[in-house]
Enzyme design. Structure first.
Site, PDB file in Angstrom:
ATOM      1  N   HIS A   1       0.749   5.109   1.247  1.00  0.00           N
ATOM      2  CA  HIS A   1       0.045   6.089   2.069  1.00  0.00           C
ATOM      3  C   HIS A   1       0.039   7.440   1.356  1.00  0.00           C
ATOM      4  O   HIS A   1       1.091   7.906   0.897  1.00  0.00           O
ATOM      5  CB  HIS A   1       0.775   6.308   3.401  1.00  0.00           C
ATOM      6  CG  HIS A   1       0.789   5.126   4.314  1.00  0.00           C
ATOM      7  ND1 HIS A   1      -0.138   4.953   5.319  1.00  0.00           N
ATOM      8  CD2 HIS A   1       1.631   4.069   4.390  1.00  0.00           C
ATOM      9  CE1 HIS A   1       0.142   3.832   5.980  1.00  0.00           C
ATOM     10  NE2 HIS A   1       1.210   3.283   5.440  1.00  0.00           N
TER      11      HIS A   1
ATOM     12  N   HIS B   1       0.841  -1.204   0.000  1.00  0.00           N
ATOM     13  CA  HIS B   1       0.000   0.000   0.000  1.00  0.00           C
ATOM     14  C   HIS B   1       0.868   1.243   0.000  1.00  0.00           C
ATOM     15  O   HIS B   1       1.960   1.252   0.553  1.00  0.00           O
ATOM     16  CB  HIS B   1      -0.953   0.018   1.205  1.00  0.00           C
ATOM     17  CG  HIS B   1      -0.272  -0.227   2.517  1.00  0.00           C
ATOM     18  ND1 HIS B   1       0.104  -1.489   2.936  1.00  0.00           N
ATOM     19  CD2 HIS B   1       0.120   0.611   3.499  1.00  0.00           C
ATOM     20  CE1 HIS B   1       0.689  -1.416   4.111  1.00  0.00           C
ATOM     21  NE2 HIS B   1       0.730  -0.143   4.482  1.00  0.00           N
TER      22      HIS B   1
HETATM   23  P1  AMP Z   1       1.656   0.258   7.476  1.00  0.00           P
HETATM   24  O1  AMP Z   1       1.808   0.327   8.978  1.00  0.00           O
HETATM   25  O2  AMP Z   1       2.589   1.161   6.700  1.00  0.00           O
HETATM   26  O3  AMP Z   1       1.689  -1.192   7.012  1.00  0.00           O
HETATM   27  O4  AMP Z   1       0.215   0.829   7.166  1.00  0.00           O
HETATM   28  C1  AMP Z   1      -0.967   0.101   7.344  1.00  0.00           C
HETATM   29  C2  AMP Z   1      -2.069   1.096   7.438  1.00  0.00           C
HETATM   30  O5  AMP Z   1      -3.299   0.419   7.278  1.00  0.00           O
HETATM   31  C3  AMP Z   1      -2.125   1.820   8.795  1.00  0.00           C
HETATM   32  O6  AMP Z   1      -1.990   3.217   8.596  1.00  0.00           O
HETATM   33  C4  AMP Z   1      -3.480   1.423   9.343  1.00  0.00           C
HETATM   34  O7  AMP Z   1      -4.106   2.479  10.034  1.00  0.00           O
HETATM   35  C5  AMP Z   1      -4.237   1.067   8.085  1.00  0.00           C
HETATM   36  N1  AMP Z   1      -5.358   0.159   8.283  1.00  0.00           N
HETATM   37  C6  AMP Z   1      -5.346  -1.023   8.928  1.00  0.00           C
HETATM   38  N2  AMP Z   1      -6.566  -1.597   8.875  1.00  0.00           N
HETATM   39  C7  AMP Z   1      -7.357  -0.765   8.164  1.00  0.00           C
HETATM   40  C8  AMP Z   1      -8.725  -0.791   7.766  1.00  0.00           C
HETATM   41  N3  AMP Z   1      -9.543  -1.814   8.089  1.00  0.00           N
HETATM   42  N4  AMP Z   1      -9.207   0.255   7.038  1.00  0.00           N
HETATM   43  C9  AMP Z   1      -8.408   1.289   6.718  1.00  0.00           C
HETATM   44  N5  AMP Z   1      -7.102   1.370   7.062  1.00  0.00           N
HETATM   45  C10 AMP Z   1      -6.582   0.365   7.774  1.00  0.00           C
END
Ligand code: AMP
Ligand code: ZN
Length: 139
Positions: free
Chosen positions: A104, A102
């Site tokens: 950001h 993903h």
């Molecule tokens: P990372 O820590 O870079 O892997 O980012 C993962 C991101 O996914 C974090 O910013 C979380 O807040 C986000 N996240 C996790 N679960 C969900 C969800 N169900 N809906 C939207 N964002 C999510």
């Protein structure tokens, strides 16, 4: 398309858990982060399950980048932050917490002091929804 039944982002792609969806095309989706580092924090992901940058096929990297750019332009229009970071984590050392690639889209304000690992605090859903509606209208 590759999917991992235990992956939360694969469940979002499948519609099995809800999200505030900003964009969808054949290869990608974008939606609001529910633990936002700042107002308007969104994520762009491939629909197919690839854990990280190392396993992501290059054409999908391009597709996700296009989606992130589209979202960033809408965030800029809708919320007028002072800047936007595109951030992307690979591996535990980079504090990756969801192992489905993903990007950001992270709006910034001058002086917000946001650090690279901003911590995951549950967001205010009403506020996330309000930001979602503004960004969606600008897409
Ligand atoms: P990372 O820590 O870079 O892997 O980012 C993962 C991101 O996914 C974090 O910013 C979380 O807040 C986000 N996240 C996790 N679960 C969900 C969800 N169900 N809906 C939207 N964002 C999510
Ligand atoms: Zn996945």
């Amino acid at each position: 398309m590759s999917a991992d039944p235990t992956c939360i982002f694969c469940k979002i792609v499948a519609g099995a858990i809800p999200c505030f969806k900003l964009h969808e095309d054949d290869e990608t989706i974008a939606f609001m982060d529910i633990n936002p580092g700042n107002d308007g924090h969104a994520l762009a992901i491939p629909k197919a399950h690839h854990p990280d940058l190392f396993s992501l096929p290059p054409p999908l990297a391009a597709a996700v980048a296009r989606t992130a750019q589209r979202v960033a332009i809408a965030v800029q229009k809708a919320l007028k932050p002072d800047g936007i970071n595109l951030v992307q984590a690979n591996g535990k050392g980079a504090e990756q917490s969801v192992f489905h690639f993903h990007l950001h889209v992270l709006p910034r304000r001058v002086g917000d002091q946001l650090k690279l690992n901003w911590g995951h605090r549950a967001g205010d859903m009403a506020r996330i929804k309000a930001n979602f509606e503004k960004i969606k209208a600008a897409m």
